[in-house]
Design an enzyme around this catalytic site. Structure first.
Site, PDB file in Angstrom:
ATOM      1  CE  LYS A   1       0.454   9.945   0.139  1.00  0.00           C
ATOM      2  NZ  LYS A   1       1.374  10.101  -0.888  1.00  0.00           N
TER       3      LYS A   1
ATOM      4  CG  ASP B   1       1.190  11.096  -4.812  1.00  0.00           C
ATOM      5  OD1 ASP B   1       1.291  12.361  -4.833  1.00  0.00           O
ATOM      6  OD2 ASP B   1       1.094  10.564  -3.720  1.00  0.00           O
TER       7      ASP B   1
END
Length: 278
Positions: free
Chosen positions: A71, A108
């Protein structure tokens, strides 16, 4: 935004990756949307292998989902990232535009907000976060949108405490630090977000009070967690990791395919079936 003409590819990358439910969720969305030409796979890729993987992608690729440990590693390979991704220095979504740009986003954070909203949690006066890892920073970013007051984070180390204070300052959240030994005190908050690995909160289950508020436990396997089961038994509302996974995947599908709205129900049903079969 990708064109829907001709075969299109997408995938989730990470290491390890065999456990990922993303293929199940995305394929369910494609079926619901009638995208017969779309495929979604998984690839075990670590930080060292990421540049080579990117170098081998052709024009059929519409997007990528990224999980740990990629990420942050992906950011230097991109042409730009959204403000949401920049706020936590983490990208979980890459979209390949028709102009050939590689654009990163983080679904997210809005996925957390959407999962809570689905259970009726729009605003809270205060909140508590259990843990201080990468997911905790995303939780703080989500809470910056729905929490009017302080967020108490329960951590094990001074280094983690300093990190959470730093994230709080960056995100505009009033972060207060408490020691993990006092974690049971978190349950007095109207919203508790558990971001710790499986098993970490099991010993806290006995401390759940009568009529607790809302628990957001980001795990989805095993499910329910010991804490989530105890919470539900005492009448509290529970939001789980599958809820988060579905809502962040909905946003990924919308960005990669250009189709909206993407129905979450079919994705959740497919995810539940896949977990039950394990």
């Amino acid at each position: 935004m990708a064109s829907n003409e001709g075969p299109r590819r997408a995938a989730v990358l990470g290491s390890p990756i065999a456990h990922s439910l993303s293929p199940v969720l995305h394929r369910a969305a494609y079926a619901e949307l009638g995208l017969a030409n779309w495929s979604y796979d998984r690839f075990d890729v670590d930080e060292a292998g990421l540049p080579e993987f990117f170098g081998g992608l052709d024009g059929t690729w519409a997007g990528l989902s990224l999980t740990m440990p990629l990420k942050r590693a992906v950011v230097p390979l991109l042409d730009g990232i959204s403000d949401t991704a920049a706020s936590v220095e983490a990208v979980n979504t890459v979209v390949f535009t028709e102009e050939g740009r590689r654009v990163g986003d983080n679904t997210d954070i809005p996925g957390m907000v959407a999962a809570l909203r689905e259970r009726g949690v729009e605003k809270v006066e205060s909140a508590a976060v259990l843990g201080a890892g990468a997911t905790a920073s995303s939780a703080l970013a989500a809470l910056s949108q729905i929490c009017a007051g302080p967020v108490t984070t329960y951590v094990r180390s001074r280094a983690r405490a300093d990190e959470m204070r730093g994230w709080g300052e960056r995100l505009g959240v009033d972060v207060r630090i408490a020691d993990w030994a006092e974690a049971a005190e978190a349950f007095a908050a109207p919203l508790v977000v558990a971001t710790t690995p499986a098993g970490t909160t099991d010993t806290l289950a006995a401390a759940v009070p009568e009529a607790p508020g809302t628990l957001f436990d980001v795990l989805y396997e095993p499910w329910p967690t010991v804490l989530a089961a105890a919470w539900a038994d005492r009448g509290g509302a529970v939001v789980g990791g599958l809820d988060l996974l579905v809502h962040q995947a909905v946003l990924q599908v919308e960005q990669m395919t250009g189709r909206s709205p993407v129905p979450p129900a079919a994705m959740r049903t497919a995810g539940e079936a896949a977990l039950a079969a394990r």
